[in-house]
Scaffold this motif. Structure first.
Motif, short mmCIF file in Angstrom:
data_model
loop_
_atom_site.label_atom_id
_atom_site.label_comp_id
_atom_site.label_asym_id
_atom_site.label_seq_id
_atom_site.Cartn_x
_atom_site.Cartn_y
_atom_site.Cartn_z
N GLN A 63 -8.14 38.63 37.08
CA GLN A 63 -7.68 37.56 37.96
C GLN A 63 -7.76 36.22 37.24
O GLN A 63 -8.58 36.01 36.35
CB GLN A 63 -8.50 37.55 39.25
CG GLN A 63 -8.30 38.83 40.07
CD GLN A 63 -9.17 38.88 41.31
OE1 GLN A 63 -10.36 38.65 41.26
NE2 GLN A 63 -8.56 39.22 42.44
N GLY A 75 -3.30 37.99 45.87
CA GLY A 75 -3.23 39.17 45.03
C GLY A 75 -1.93 39.30 44.27
O GLY A 75 -1.74 40.25 43.51
N TYR A 76 -1.02 38.34 44.46
CA TYR A 76 0.24 38.38 43.73
C TYR A 76 0.08 37.77 42.34
O TYR A 76 -0.72 36.86 42.15
CB TYR A 76 1.33 37.63 44.50
CG TYR A 76 1.82 38.35 45.72
CD1 TYR A 76 2.59 39.51 45.60
CD2 TYR A 76 1.55 37.88 47.00
CE1 TYR A 76 3.05 40.19 46.71
CE2 TYR A 76 2.02 38.55 48.13
CZ TYR A 76 2.76 39.69 47.98
OH TYR A 76 3.21 40.37 49.08
N CYS A 95 -4.90 46.63 47.27
CA CYS A 95 -5.55 46.94 45.99
C CYS A 95 -6.58 48.05 46.18
O CYS A 95 -7.37 48.02 47.13
CB CYS A 95 -6.25 45.70 45.42
SG CYS A 95 -5.17 44.30 45.11
N CYS A 115 -10.48 47.57 47.36
CA CYS A 115 -10.57 46.30 48.09
C CYS A 115 -11.77 46.32 49.03
O CYS A 115 -12.01 47.30 49.75
CB CYS A 115 -9.29 46.07 48.88
SG CYS A 115 -9.33 44.62 49.97
N ILE A 175 -0.34 44.40 49.86
CA ILE A 175 -0.62 44.77 48.48
C ILE A 175 -1.54 45.99 48.39
O ILE A 175 -1.29 46.93 47.64
CB ILE A 175 -1.23 43.58 47.70
CG1 ILE A 175 -0.25 42.40 47.71
CG2 ILE A 175 -1.57 43.99 46.28
CD1 ILE A 175 -0.80 41.14 47.08
N GLU A 211 -3.50 38.85 52.69
CA GLU A 211 -2.72 38.18 51.66
C GLU A 211 -2.04 36.95 52.27
O GLU A 211 -1.08 37.07 53.02
CB GLU A 211 -1.66 39.13 51.08
CG GLU A 211 -0.67 38.49 50.13
CD GLU A 211 -1.33 37.61 49.09
OE1 GLU A 211 -0.94 36.43 48.98
OE2 GLU A 211 -2.23 38.11 48.36
N CYS A 224 -2.02 42.38 54.93
CA CYS A 224 -1.81 42.42 53.48
C CYS A 224 -0.89 43.58 53.14
O CYS A 224 -1.11 44.70 53.61
CB CYS A 224 -3.14 42.57 52.74
SG CYS A 224 -2.96 42.70 50.95
N GLU A 237 -3.47 37.17 40.95
CA GLU A 237 -3.46 38.52 40.36
C GLU A 237 -4.20 39.51 41.29
O GLU A 237 -5.17 39.16 41.95
CB GLU A 237 -4.07 38.58 38.96
CG GLU A 237 -3.64 37.48 38.02
CD GLU A 237 -2.13 37.35 37.85
OE1 GLU A 237 -1.43 38.38 37.75
OE2 GLU A 237 -1.64 36.20 37.82
N PRO A 238 -3.73 40.76 41.30
CA PRO A 238 -4.36 41.77 42.16
C PRO A 238 -5.74 42.17 41.64
O PRO A 238 -5.99 42.16 40.43
CB PRO A 238 -3.39 42.95 42.07
CG PRO A 238 -2.67 42.76 40.78
CD PRO A 238 -2.56 41.27 40.58
N TYR A 239 -6.62 42.51 42.56
CA TYR A 239 -7.93 43.04 42.20
C TYR A 239 -7.76 44.38 41.48
O TYR A 239 -6.99 45.23 41.91
CB TYR A 239 -8.79 43.21 43.46
CG TYR A 239 -10.06 44.00 43.24
CD1 TYR A 239 -11.10 43.47 42.50
CD2 TYR A 239 -10.20 45.29 43.77
CE1 TYR A 239 -12.27 44.19 42.29
CE2 TYR A 239 -11.36 46.01 43.57
CZ TYR A 239 -12.40 45.45 42.83
OH TYR A 239 -13.55 46.17 42.62
N ASP A 240 -8.50 44.56 40.38
CA ASP A 240 -8.45 45.81 39.63
C ASP A 240 -9.87 46.36 39.53
O ASP A 240 -10.71 45.83 38.80
CB ASP A 240 -7.88 45.55 38.23
CG ASP A 240 -7.68 46.84 37.42
OD1 ASP A 240 -8.26 47.87 37.79
OD2 ASP A 240 -6.95 46.80 36.42
#
Length: 209
Positions: free
Chosen positions: A141, A100-101, A32, A35, A30, A73, A28, A123-126
Motif C-alpha cells: 500500500q 483499495g483501488y 481483498c 480483509c 473489491i 470502499e 465494498c 492499493e488493495p490489501y495483500d
C-alpha cells in the motif's frame, strides 16, 4: 442525498495523529482476501441522510485533530464522498482517506485533483505481503501526500515505529476495534481461541463471480 455508513466514532487514536473522527463507509466491491473489515462489504444495509451525518460531525469537528475515512470502499460511493468532503474541507482538519483501488485509477479523480483530501492511502490489501509500516495493512500500500497540511500532519507520524495499539469498544456481545493490527486478525484470533473465545465477522458476503 443518502450515504451508506457502517459506523462513525470519536475519538479514534490509532488511524492518524491525535484524536480523530473515524468514518467507515458501508459497501465494498473489491473484497481483498484476509480483509479485517468484512462487515463493511455489504451494500444496502445502512443508508442515512448525509444531512444527518453532518449534524453528528458538527458536534465533534471543533475539538478533533483530523478525520480518517475508510470502509468499505469510499470510492464506491464517489458522489456521496465528494459531498461529504466538501462539507468537511472548510474545517481545515487533515483528512486521511483509505482506498483499495490502485493510485493509477484514482490520481485523476476530482477528489484527488481538487485536493479534497490531504492524505491518500491506496492499493488493495495483500495478506501475503509483509506489514512493517505504520497505518498500512500491507507494505504494498502507498501513502500519498495530497496537500501541505497532509504532509505536515503525517510525515513525522508515519516515520515512527508500528505501534501495538488498537481502539476497542465493547457493547454486550460485540467488540468493535479500530486500528491496523499486526498480521491482520490472525494473532488476535489465536489469543482469543486460547481463552475459549471465538471471533467472527458480523456479516460475510461472497464476491459475485
Amino acid at each position: 442525498m443518502e450515504i451508506e455508513i457502517s459506523r462513525v466514532h470519536y475519538p479514534v487514536t490509532t488511524l492518524g495523529p491525535g484524536n480523530r473522527i473515524g468514518i467507515w463507509l458501508q459497501g465494498c466491491s473489491i473484497h481483498c482476501k484476509g480483509c479485517i473489515s468484512m462487515d463493511t462489504w455489504q451494500f444496502g444495509i445502512n443508508k442515512i441522510a448525509l444531512a444527518e451525518l453532518e449534524k453528528v460531525l458538527k458536534l465533534w469537528l471543533p475539538q478533533c485533530d483530523g478525520i480518517t475515512i475508510s470502509g468499505g470502499e469510499p470510492f464506491d460511493q464517489e458522489a456521496q464522498l465528494i459531498e461529504l468532503l466538501n462539507f468537511l474541507k472548510p474545517y481545515n482538519k487533515s483528512i486521511l482517506l483509505y482506498s483499495g483501488y490502485p493510485f493509477a485509477l484514482l490520481k485523476d479523480k476530482n477528489i484527488v485533483r481538487n485536493k479534497l483530501i490531504d492524505v491518500l492511502i491506496s492499493e488493495p490489501y495483500d495478506h501475503l505481503e509483509a506489514q512493517t509500516k505504520r497505518l498500512l495493512g500491507s507494505d504494498n500500500q502507498k501513502v500519498h501526500f495530497i496537500t501541505d497540511l497532509g504532509e505536515i500532519d503525517f510525515k513525522t507520524y508515519l516515520e515512527q515505529p508500528f505501534p501495538k495499539k488498537l481502539d476497542v469498544q465493547i457493547t454486550e456481545d460485540i467488540v468493535w476495534m479500530a486500528g491496523i493490527p499486526l498480521n491482520g486478525m490472525s494473532e488476535i484470533d489465536e489469543v482469543s481461541k486460547n481463552d475459549k473465545v471465538t471471533i467472527s465477522h458480523s456479516q460475510a458476503v461472497i464476491k459475485n463471480k
